[in-house]
Write a protein that holds these residues in place. Structure first.
Motif, short mmCIF file in Angstrom:
data_model
loop_
_atom_site.label_atom_id
_atom_site.label_comp_id
_atom_site.label_asym_id
_atom_site.label_seq_id
_atom_site.Cartn_x
_atom_site.Cartn_y
_atom_site.Cartn_z
N ALA A 145 16.58 -34.44 1.96
CA ALA A 145 16.38 -33.06 1.53
C ALA A 145 17.02 -32.83 0.16
N GLY A 146 18.18 -33.44 -0.07
CA GLY A 146 18.84 -33.31 -1.37
C GLY A 146 18.02 -33.92 -2.49
N ARG A 147 17.43 -35.08 -2.24
CA ARG A 147 16.58 -35.70 -3.25
C ARG A 147 15.35 -34.83 -3.53
N LYS A 148 14.80 -34.21 -2.49
CA LYS A 148 13.64 -33.34 -2.70
C LYS A 148 14.01 -32.12 -3.54
N ARG A 149 15.16 -31.54 -3.28
CA ARG A 149 15.59 -30.38 -4.07
C ARG A 149 15.77 -30.77 -5.54
N ALA A 150 16.36 -31.94 -5.75
CA ALA A 150 16.56 -32.41 -7.12
C ALA A 150 15.22 -32.67 -7.80
N ALA A 151 14.28 -33.24 -7.07
CA ALA A 151 12.96 -33.53 -7.64
C ALA A 151 12.23 -32.24 -7.99
N ALA A 152 12.38 -31.23 -7.15
CA ALA A 152 11.69 -29.98 -7.38
C ALA A 152 12.19 -29.27 -8.63
N SER A 153 13.42 -29.58 -9.05
CA SER A 153 13.99 -28.92 -10.23
C SER A 153 13.59 -29.59 -11.53
N HIS A 154 12.85 -30.70 -11.43
CA HIS A 154 12.41 -31.40 -12.62
C HIS A 154 10.88 -31.51 -12.63
N GLN A 155 10.32 -31.45 -13.79
CA GLN A 155 8.87 -31.63 -13.91
C GLN A 155 8.58 -33.11 -14.13
N HIS A 156 7.67 -33.65 -13.35
CA HIS A 156 7.32 -35.06 -13.47
C HIS A 156 5.86 -35.17 -13.94
N ALA B 50 9.09 -44.06 3.59
CA ALA B 50 7.91 -43.69 2.82
C ALA B 50 8.18 -42.45 1.96
N ALA B 51 8.92 -41.48 2.53
CA ALA B 51 9.25 -40.28 1.77
C ALA B 51 10.11 -40.62 0.56
N HIS B 52 11.11 -41.46 0.76
CA HIS B 52 11.96 -41.87 -0.37
C HIS B 52 11.15 -42.64 -1.41
N ARG B 53 10.22 -43.45 -0.95
CA ARG B 53 9.43 -44.24 -1.90
C ARG B 53 8.57 -43.32 -2.77
N LEU B 54 8.02 -42.26 -2.18
CA LEU B 54 7.25 -41.31 -2.98
C LEU B 54 8.16 -40.57 -3.98
N LEU B 55 9.37 -40.25 -3.54
CA LEU B 55 10.32 -39.62 -4.45
C LEU B 55 10.67 -40.56 -5.60
N ASP B 56 10.72 -41.86 -5.32
CA ASP B 56 10.96 -42.83 -6.39
C ASP B 56 9.92 -42.71 -7.49
N HIS B 57 8.70 -42.32 -7.10
CA HIS B 57 7.59 -42.19 -8.05
C HIS B 57 7.48 -40.78 -8.62
N GLY B 58 8.41 -39.90 -8.28
CA GLY B 58 8.35 -38.54 -8.79
C GLY B 58 7.46 -37.61 -8.02
N LEU B 59 7.01 -38.03 -6.83
CA LEU B 59 6.19 -37.18 -5.98
C LEU B 59 7.05 -36.51 -4.92
N GLU B 60 6.62 -35.35 -4.44
CA GLU B 60 7.38 -34.60 -3.45
C GLU B 60 6.70 -34.70 -2.09
N PRO B 61 7.19 -35.57 -1.23
CA PRO B 61 6.57 -35.78 0.08
C PRO B 61 7.01 -34.71 1.08
N THR C 72 3.57 -31.17 17.87
CA THR C 72 3.87 -29.90 17.22
C THR C 72 5.09 -30.11 16.33
N PRO C 73 5.02 -29.76 15.05
CA PRO C 73 6.16 -29.96 14.17
C PRO C 73 7.39 -29.17 14.63
N ILE C 74 8.50 -29.85 14.69
CA ILE C 74 9.77 -29.20 15.05
C ILE C 74 10.74 -29.21 13.88
N LEU C 75 10.49 -30.09 12.89
CA LEU C 75 11.30 -30.13 11.68
C LEU C 75 10.42 -30.60 10.53
N VAL C 76 10.44 -29.86 9.45
CA VAL C 76 9.69 -30.21 8.24
C VAL C 76 10.68 -30.25 7.08
N VAL C 77 10.73 -31.38 6.41
CA VAL C 77 11.68 -31.56 5.31
C VAL C 77 10.91 -31.74 4.01
#
Length: 221
Positions: A123-134, A170-181, A216-221
């Motif tokens: 979640a921390g990596r996603k927040r950081a990624a969202a604050s930057h334009q890729h 897989a989520a971390h790998r997408l973040l490595d590429h600047g994508l927000e999974p 049914t989704p119980i947690l979405v990150v």
């Protein structure tokens, strides 16, 4: 007085029942029928007995709050396709190595740091990624290559009972590429079963649509 879910607690409704995920405790659970009815009254901000309120406060599920925050998990976009289906791409050695490395890191993190810390890091990596334009010239190509790389890992290592580390990796790998999974943890009842997958928008990355439909989704990150 208003109430909010304790940080790390999320829930969803499956049929007539509520299911909860307590990340710090690393467990899923259902309430008794009477406790569930009291919780629903609390969610609707209806009057409940002092015993009800005291019971939830003692359990640590809810906390007094200036603003009520008792809503269930907000589901992600409903998947309309999957990069894991009919993906003809071949995977390069470096891409597979990177996927294997992320898989190993996710498994080690879950084992030694625990689910809560592992999810918090993502979640921390996603927040950081969202604050930057890729500038991602071809996200579809990257998504297909990532999906193929993890399919190759599954063929090498197997995928049974590994959905959580696979999806976190897989989520971390997408973040490595600047994508927000989007990492999704889902549940079903009768019998109880939990599943995890990663998606990008409404497209699944490491799973097929039919495998996610019963959950049914119980947690979405």
């Amino acid at each position: 007085m208003a109430y909010a879910l304790r940080p790390g607690v999320s829930y969803c409704q499956v049929g007539e029942r509520l299911l909860f995920l307590d990340l710090p405790a690393d467990k899923y659970l259902c309430l008794t029928h009477s406790a569930e009815a009291a919780f629903k009254r609390l969610c609707r901000e209806q009057a409940s007995s002092a015993d009800d309120r005291e019971g939830f406060l003692t359990s640590g599920f809810v906390l007094p709050s200036a603003q009520a925050r008792m809503t269930p998990c907000m589901p992600p976009p409903v998947p309309t396709g999957s990069f894991a289906e009919n993906n003809p791409n071949e995977v390069g050695g470096m891409q597979q190595f990177a996927a294997l490395s992320r898989l190993a890191h996710a498994a080690i993190s879950l084992r030694w740091a625990g689910l809560n810390a592992t999810i918090s890091r993502l979640a921390g990596r996603k927040r950081a990624a969202a604050s930057h334009q890729h500038n991602q010239p071809d996200p579809i190509c990257t998504l297909r290559q990532t999906s193929t790389a993890f399919e190759a890992c599954d063929a090498l290592l197997g995928s049974k009972d590994k959905c959580l580390p696979r999806s976190i990796a897989a989520a971390h790998r997408l973040l490595d590429h600047g994508l927000e999974p989007i990492l999704v943890l889902g549940v079903r009842l009768d019998p109880f079963h939990a599943h995890a997958w990663t998606q990008f928008g409404d497209r699944l990355v490491n799973e097929r649509i039919e495998a996610t439909r019963p959950f049914t989704p119980i947690l979405v990150v």
